[in-house]
Design a protein around this motif. Sequence first.
Motif, PDB file in Angstrom:
ATOM      1  N   PRO A   1    -114.458 -19.056  13.319  1.00  0.00           N
ATOM      2  CA  PRO A   1    -114.105 -19.999  14.392  1.00  0.00           C
ATOM      3  C   PRO A   1    -113.249 -19.346  15.481  1.00  0.00           C
ATOM      4  CG  PRO A   1    -112.764 -20.406  12.453  1.00  0.00           C
ATOM      5  CD  PRO A   1    -113.795 -19.383  12.063  1.00  0.00           C
TER       6      PRO A   1
ATOM      7  N   CYS B   1    -109.468 -14.387  18.881  1.00  0.00           N
ATOM      8  CA  CYS B   1    -108.533 -15.290  19.553  1.00  0.00           C
ATOM      9  C   CYS B   1    -107.070 -14.929  19.254  1.00  0.00           C
ATOM     10  CB  CYS B   1    -108.795 -16.710  19.073  1.00  0.00           C
ATOM     11  SG  CYS B   1    -107.589 -17.867  19.718  1.00  0.00           S
TER      12      CYS B   1
ATOM     13  N   ARG C   1    -111.281  -8.623  20.153  1.00  0.00           N
ATOM     14  CA  ARG C   1    -111.198  -9.753  21.082  1.00  0.00           C
ATOM     15  C   ARG C   1    -110.982 -11.077  20.356  1.00  0.00           C
ATOM     16  NH1 ARG C   1    -113.141  -8.322  26.090  1.00  0.00           N
ATOM     17  NH2 ARG C   1    -112.185 -10.261  26.789  1.00  0.00           N
TER      18      ARG C   1
ATOM     19  N   SER D   1    -102.264 -21.813  16.547  1.00  0.00           N
ATOM     20  CA  SER D   1    -103.069 -23.012  16.233  1.00  0.00           C
ATOM     21  C   SER D   1    -102.855 -23.441  14.788  1.00  0.00           C
ATOM     22  CB  SER D   1    -104.560 -22.737  16.398  1.00  0.00           C
ATOM     23  OG  SER D   1    -104.798 -22.103  17.582  1.00  0.00           O
TER      24      SER D   1
ATOM     25  N   SER E   1    -107.284  -8.302  29.759  1.00  0.00           N
ATOM     26  CA  SER E   1    -107.159  -8.527  28.327  1.00  0.00           C
ATOM     27  C   SER E   1    -106.258  -7.461  27.711  1.00  0.00           C
ATOM     28  CB  SER E   1    -108.545  -8.514  27.685  1.00  0.00           C
ATOM     29  OG  SER E   1    -108.438  -8.527  26.320  1.00  0.00           O
TER      30      SER E   1
HETATM   31  C1  HEM Z   1    -108.168 -23.968  16.916  1.00  0.00           C
HETATM   32  C2  HEM Z   1    -107.878 -23.445  18.071  1.00  0.00           C
HETATM   33  C3  HEM Z   1    -108.610 -22.284  18.702  1.00  0.00           C
HETATM   34  C4  HEM Z   1    -109.883 -21.816  18.492  1.00  0.00           C
HETATM   35  C5  HEM Z   1    -110.931 -22.362  17.529  1.00  0.00           C
HETATM   36  C6  HEM Z   1    -110.068 -20.673  19.374  1.00  0.00           C
HETATM   37  C7  HEM Z   1    -111.225 -19.895  19.435  1.00  0.00           C
HETATM   38  C8  HEM Z   1    -111.373 -18.783  20.238  1.00  0.00           C
HETATM   39  C9  HEM Z   1    -112.540 -17.938  20.256  1.00  0.00           C
HETATM   40  C10 HEM Z   1    -113.793 -18.131  19.400  1.00  0.00           C
HETATM   41  C11 HEM Z   1    -112.331 -16.955  21.170  1.00  0.00           C
HETATM   42  C12 HEM Z   1    -113.305 -15.834  21.555  1.00  0.00           C
HETATM   43  C13 HEM Z   1    -113.098 -14.664  20.604  1.00  0.00           C
HETATM   44  C14 HEM Z   1    -114.123 -13.555  20.755  1.00  0.00           C
HETATM   45  O1  HEM Z   1    -114.761 -13.438  21.804  1.00  0.00           O
HETATM   46  O2  HEM Z   1    -114.302 -12.800  19.769  1.00  0.00           O
HETATM   47  C15 HEM Z   1    -111.018 -17.175  21.750  1.00  0.00           C
HETATM   48  C16 HEM Z   1    -110.451 -16.390  22.733  1.00  0.00           C
HETATM   49  C17 HEM Z   1    -109.224 -16.636  23.288  1.00  0.00           C
HETATM   50  N1  HEM Z   1    -108.308 -17.602  22.900  1.00  0.00           N
HETATM   51 FE1  HEM Z   1    -108.571 -18.966  21.434  1.00  0.00          FE
HETATM   52  N2  HEM Z   1    -108.926 -20.500  20.110  1.00  0.00           N
HETATM   53  C18 HEM Z   1    -108.002 -21.437  19.719  1.00  0.00           C
HETATM   54  C19 HEM Z   1    -106.709 -21.570  20.180  1.00  0.00           C
HETATM   55  C20 HEM Z   1    -106.126 -20.771  21.134  1.00  0.00           C
HETATM   56  C21 HEM Z   1    -104.766 -20.878  21.571  1.00  0.00           C
HETATM   57  C22 HEM Z   1    -103.729 -21.873  21.010  1.00  0.00           C
HETATM   58  C23 HEM Z   1    -104.572 -19.949  22.551  1.00  0.00           C
HETATM   59  C24 HEM Z   1    -103.328 -19.622  23.336  1.00  0.00           C
HETATM   60  C25 HEM Z   1    -102.143 -19.594  22.842  1.00  0.00           C
HETATM   61  C26 HEM Z   1    -105.829 -19.258  22.722  1.00  0.00           C
HETATM   62  C27 HEM Z   1    -106.040 -18.245  23.634  1.00  0.00           C
HETATM   63  C28 HEM Z   1    -107.196 -17.490  23.710  1.00  0.00           C
HETATM   64  C29 HEM Z   1    -107.372 -16.403  24.668  1.00  0.00           C
HETATM   65  C30 HEM Z   1    -106.361 -15.967  25.764  1.00  0.00           C
HETATM   66  C31 HEM Z   1    -108.658 -15.851  24.404  1.00  0.00           C
HETATM   67  C32 HEM Z   1    -109.341 -14.688  25.140  1.00  0.00           C
HETATM   68  C33 HEM Z   1    -109.028 -13.379  24.423  1.00  0.00           C
HETATM   69  C34 HEM Z   1    -109.668 -12.161  25.090  1.00  0.00           C
HETATM   70  O3  HEM Z   1    -110.528 -12.331  25.953  1.00  0.00           O
HETATM   71  O4  HEM Z   1    -109.312 -11.025  24.721  1.00  0.00           O
HETATM   72  N3  HEM Z   1    -106.740 -19.780  21.849  1.00  0.00           N
HETATM   73  N4  HEM Z   1    -110.454 -18.286  21.153  1.00  0.00           N
END
Ligand code: HEM
Length: 501
Positions: free
Chosen positions: A439, A447, A445, A453, A150
């Motif tokens: 959301p 998103c 951490r 998005s 990460s």
């Molecule tokens: C509406 C669309 C999306 C929603 C609702 C969403 C929601 C989330 C949530 C709730 C987390 C966890 C955050 C936490 O633990 O505090 C997350 C992590 C993550 N999301 Fe999204 N996400 C979306 C779109 C995307 C997109 C488009 C990408 C890539 C371009 C993406 C890549 C990631 C990655 C790589 C993580 C892990 C981050 C980490 O572990 O440090 N997400 N997302």
Amino acid sequence: MIYNNDSNDNELVISSVQQPSMDPFFIFGLLLLALFLSVSFLLYLSRRAYASLPNPPPGKLGFPVVGESLEFLSTRRKGVPEKFVFDRMAKYCRDVFKTSILGATTAVMCGTAGNKFLFSNEKKHVTGWWPKSVELIFPTSLEKSSNEESIMMKQFLPNFLKPEPLQKYIPVMDIITQRHFNTSWEGRNVVKVFPTAAEFTTLLACRVFLSVEDPIEVAKISEPFEILAAGFLSIPINLPGTKLNKAVKAADQIRDAIVQILKRRRVEIAENKANGMQDIASMLLTTPTNAGFYMTEAHISEKILGMIVGGRDTASTVITFIIKYLAENPEIYNKVYEEQMEVVKSKKPGELLNWEDVQKMKYSWCVACEAMRLAPPVQGGFKVAINDFVYSGFNIRKGWKLYWSAIATHMNPEYFPEPEKFNPSRFEGKGPVPYSFVPFGGGPRMCPGKEYSRLETLVFMHHLVTRYNWEKVYPTEKITVDPMPFPVNGLPIRLIPHKHQ
Ligand code: HEM
């Protein structure tokens, strides 16, 4: 059993002639039993750890092994996931309660205070944790993503996923979105929204992350995806035929397809036929990490797969629920239509959308936020305690799993009066109180795909409402949550094209 010493090379051979052959089902049964016993033992140890600690959070661990997973899952299946949390908040404590879900003995932290605690204590008291099934699908990355992976990706992602670098992709998003509407919506009476939206989000991710548009190459990535998604949060048994085993194989297939694209890109960059910064794949190929090494193709494919998984079904879910709520609220549809037509009127014919246009779509974004409040694609997330600490007067021990629940605040009338009502104006002005609308998670951490998005959703909404109005084929279609909210029939809608087209 016969020990046969007659062979020429004097090797001891164990003849199987008279040995009864082991029935494969018997072996499978033994494996299952062994697995069951080990899981039970681990759960027993973790329950004992809870029992031995004075003053743990109140709550019940439920049945051995399954814990309270059945109730957790059944409230989701019935489309009322908040019931699981609210019942326990009322019975045990409004701030925190203990339970056992998805094989993990867990303290669920509730309300804005719980969210704030978990999001602002990363690395101090907690860190990210993924269920076993996710670790098995991403053996080399997401397991570490909580830690080194990460941090490493944080070097690259801002160069690509922050608002400024993303601005230049808006015209590309516009072209891809128009193409998607021309091929998958034009001329149809009925469109099944969820699978069509998933087709769109995958196509866009392939174009923006990998510069790939060829339908055959996109299909190699998108086709195994449903199988992967179905096993993503499944029971962690990786044996032939299980959902998880199929998902692990599907992930390998997608990784292989991405590696082929990366190999070709490496050659194109060397021959000056491609730009080393044209997309995230090229950037990862040509830029050393802060630790001074270049990532391998396998490693990069893992990262890109993670981004596609993170963004595909999440964004498709948001699009699906926007369409559902706009069908149910014609006056809100009209306001979105008017806002988007203002953008159309400000453009020359054929001119592509740009950053300024997207900034004008304020009400449309309130609608998207309200859809994510009522149907958050990620309903909550796990963390793990990295030391012993006291929360709200209760002891939490190192190693315990902690869960934050988006729906616990999204559906709480204290933060959102009349929480069942679709009301985008909640997001106007100052908007919701801090840590109540989560959301995308929060803290370090949070998103990284949030801005990407937002842009893809708004560009999609622009073309959707300026081309069509629509009505639901099944006016009372049920919603289930597995693991994301989902209309049980995939939300088929009847299209009503605008006359001005
Ligand atoms: C509406 C669309 C999306 C929603 C609702 C969403 C929601 C989330 C949530 C709730 C987390 C966890 C955050 C936490 O633990 O505090 C997350 C992590 C993550 N999301 Fe999204 N996400 C979306 C779109 C995307 C997109 C488009 C990408 C890539 C371009 C993406 C890549 C990631 C990655 C790589 C993580 C892990 C981050 C980490 O572990 O440090 N997400 N997302």
